[in-house]
Enzyme design. Structure first.
Site, PDB file in Angstrom:
ATOM      1  N   GLU A   1       0.838  -1.206   0.000  1.00  0.00           N
ATOM      2  CA  GLU A   1       0.000   0.000   0.000  1.00  0.00           C
ATOM      3  C   GLU A   1       0.872   1.254   0.000  1.00  0.00           C
ATOM      4  O   GLU A   1       0.608   2.214  -0.735  1.00  0.00           O
ATOM      5  CB  GLU A   1      -0.909   0.016   1.232  1.00  0.00           C
ATOM      6  CG  GLU A   1      -2.181  -0.762   1.091  1.00  0.00           C
ATOM      7  CD  GLU A   1      -3.155  -0.467   2.228  1.00  0.00           C
ATOM      8  OE1 GLU A   1      -3.561   0.701   2.367  1.00  0.00           O
ATOM      9  OE2 GLU A   1      -3.489  -1.404   2.965  1.00  0.00           O
TER      10      GLU A   1
ATOM     11  N   GLY B   1      -5.729   1.320  11.369  1.00  0.00           N
ATOM     12  CA  GLY B   1      -5.049   0.180  11.968  1.00  0.00           C
ATOM     13  C   GLY B   1      -3.549   0.178  11.799  1.00  0.00           C
ATOM     14  O   GLY B   1      -2.830  -0.467  12.568  1.00  0.00           O
TER      15      GLY B   1
END
Length: 440
Positions: A186, A217
């Site tokens: 990511e 998170g």
């Protein structure tokens, strides 16, 4: 015999008209042949009556890519249209976006039910891409947090169902085009997106920028490393190299799972991820002493209360944050001298303290976060205000940046869009996939 002046003028005008008529006739005769020789197709508005011509032009001048972002709360499709020019990097010409809910993970116990939503989004791609290019357009799905948290077998069954639907579609689908994306990927994809949009991947000589992302998170830091010491002293998994637009990029990319803002908030409040049953009560000096409320995290409902400490609220909260971050962050010395863009909760909290405009973004110093944390915490000793977690969040965010290696005077750029395009990882992941196909 003398010709009257008026007659002379008429004769002159007549000659000019005759000459221009000849030139136009001659040029119209050679123009089709010239265009054919140059393999030229004008990119203009063809209108509804000439759809085949538009599709032929698209097939010559454009490349499309389809990226599915399968997140925890929904599935989103990005259809990217890239303008291709010889000897130049592609340019983003257009993006079509659509989202549906719930996320794929909602079908973990009945994978067949995900088919309808995937097919609905594929219709968006069919409507956006010329038929001539369907079989040449790569179709990719990257799943993030929602599927990462599922038991392995359930996630596998869901992804297999998606592959089946993709294989039935007219687009270019390969087995490796459906996968679960880890946090580092990511970060790398978001880095590609940002640097593509600012033009530093186009061979202009413009230096690249680093990328900071603070999700719920996890949090990521990604930058192009120039110091051999960083490469030698970093874990093997933190260094990645790849080719793009005829250049090789070596990146430092690290994702800190559990240090996203919501997970860190739970830890600072004294909770433990995945170990709460029923209504658990959390008491913290990072909340106003007058505050009592409810907070939901990871589908668990918490009762949270403020606690008056024997010292100022900022100092007591700072100590709590320090314990949560202790020995969990690796400083990167290179970041001091490099431009960085920051996203997600970095952006949102800067909006909360009126440091940037919500629509246009802006810049902020690390010091601004620190000073705002002190001010907000001091005010919250009297009243919780509209944002009861703001003292905690700002204290955490400011200390996290310092732990990552950013000095207090460091200026960060905050943006949701660059040149009108969303700063999503999806664009970078699509580029990366297209490049991998070209090299094969």
């Amino acid at each position: 015999m003398r010709i009257p002046k008026l007659a002379s003028a008429f004769i002159f005008v007549g000659c000019v008209v005759a000459y221009l008529t000849y030139v136009k006739w001659h040029f119209d005769g050679i123009k089709p042949a010239l265009h054919k020789a140059l393999n030229y197709v004008p990119i203009t508005d063809y209108g509804d009556s000439n759809e085949p011509a538009r599709e032929e032009a698209d097939s010559r001048h454009f490349q499309y890519g389809i990226m599915f972002d399968a997140g925890s709360t929904g599935t989103r499709i990005h259809v990217f249209k890239f303008l291709l020019k010889e000897h130049e990097a592609p340019k983003l010409a257009h993006e079509t976006f659509r989202a549906i809910k719930p996320g794929l993970s909602a079908y973990a116990d009945d994978p067949d039910k995900c088919r309808e939503g995937i097919q609905e989004l594929l219709m968006v791609a069919k409507e956006s891409i010329p038929v001539l290019l369907w079989e040449k357009t790569p179709l990719v799905l990257k799943a993030t947090a929602g599927l990462r948290l599922l038991p392995g077998e359930k996630a596998t069954h869901l992804l297999d169902k998606v592959r089946n639907v993709f294989e039935e579609s007219p687009f270019l689908s390969r087995p490796d085009g459906v996968s679960i994306m880890d946090g580092t990927d990511e970060g790398v994809s978001a880095w590609i997106t940002v640097n593509f949009l600012i033009g530093s991947l186009h061979g202009s000589g413009q230096p690249t920028v680093g990328m900071l992302d603070l999700g719920g998170g996890s949090t990521q830091i990604t930058f192009s490393t120039q110091d051999e010491k960083t490469i030698q002293t970093s874990p093997f998994d933190d260094i990645t190299s790849f080719q793009m637009f005829n250049s090789t990029h070596t990146l430092y990319a690290h994702s800190y799972l559990g240090l996203g803002l919501m997970s860190a908030r739970l830890a600072i409040l004294g909770g433990i991820e995945g170990e709460a049953y029923g209504n658990q009560e959390l008491v913290s000096p990072c909340l106003s002493p007058q505050f009592t409320g409810q907070w939901e995290h990871a589908e668990v409902q918490y009762i949270v209360k403020g606690q008056k400490a024997g010292e100022p609220m900022y100092e007591s909260c700072y100590k709590k944050v320090e314990k949560v971050l202790y020995n969990k962050i690796k400083k990167a010395e290179e970041v001091k001298n490099m431009d960085f863009y920051a996203f997600s909760y970095y952006y949102d909290r800067a909006v909360d303290i009126s440091a940037i405009d919500e629509e246009t973004g802006g810049t902020i110093e690390v010091n601004n976060y620190i000073d705002s944390a002190k001010r907000v915490c001091s005010n919250m000793e009297i009243t919780p205000g509209e944002h009861p977690f703001l003292c905690l969040d700002l204290t955490y965010l400011s200390l996290l940046l310092q732990e990552l290696g950013f000095p207090k005077e460091k200026v960060l750029k905050l943006a949701r869009k660059i040149n009108g395009a969303e700063t999503s990882w999806a664009l970078g992941a699509t580029f990366h996939y297209l490049e991998s196909l070209r090299r094969q």
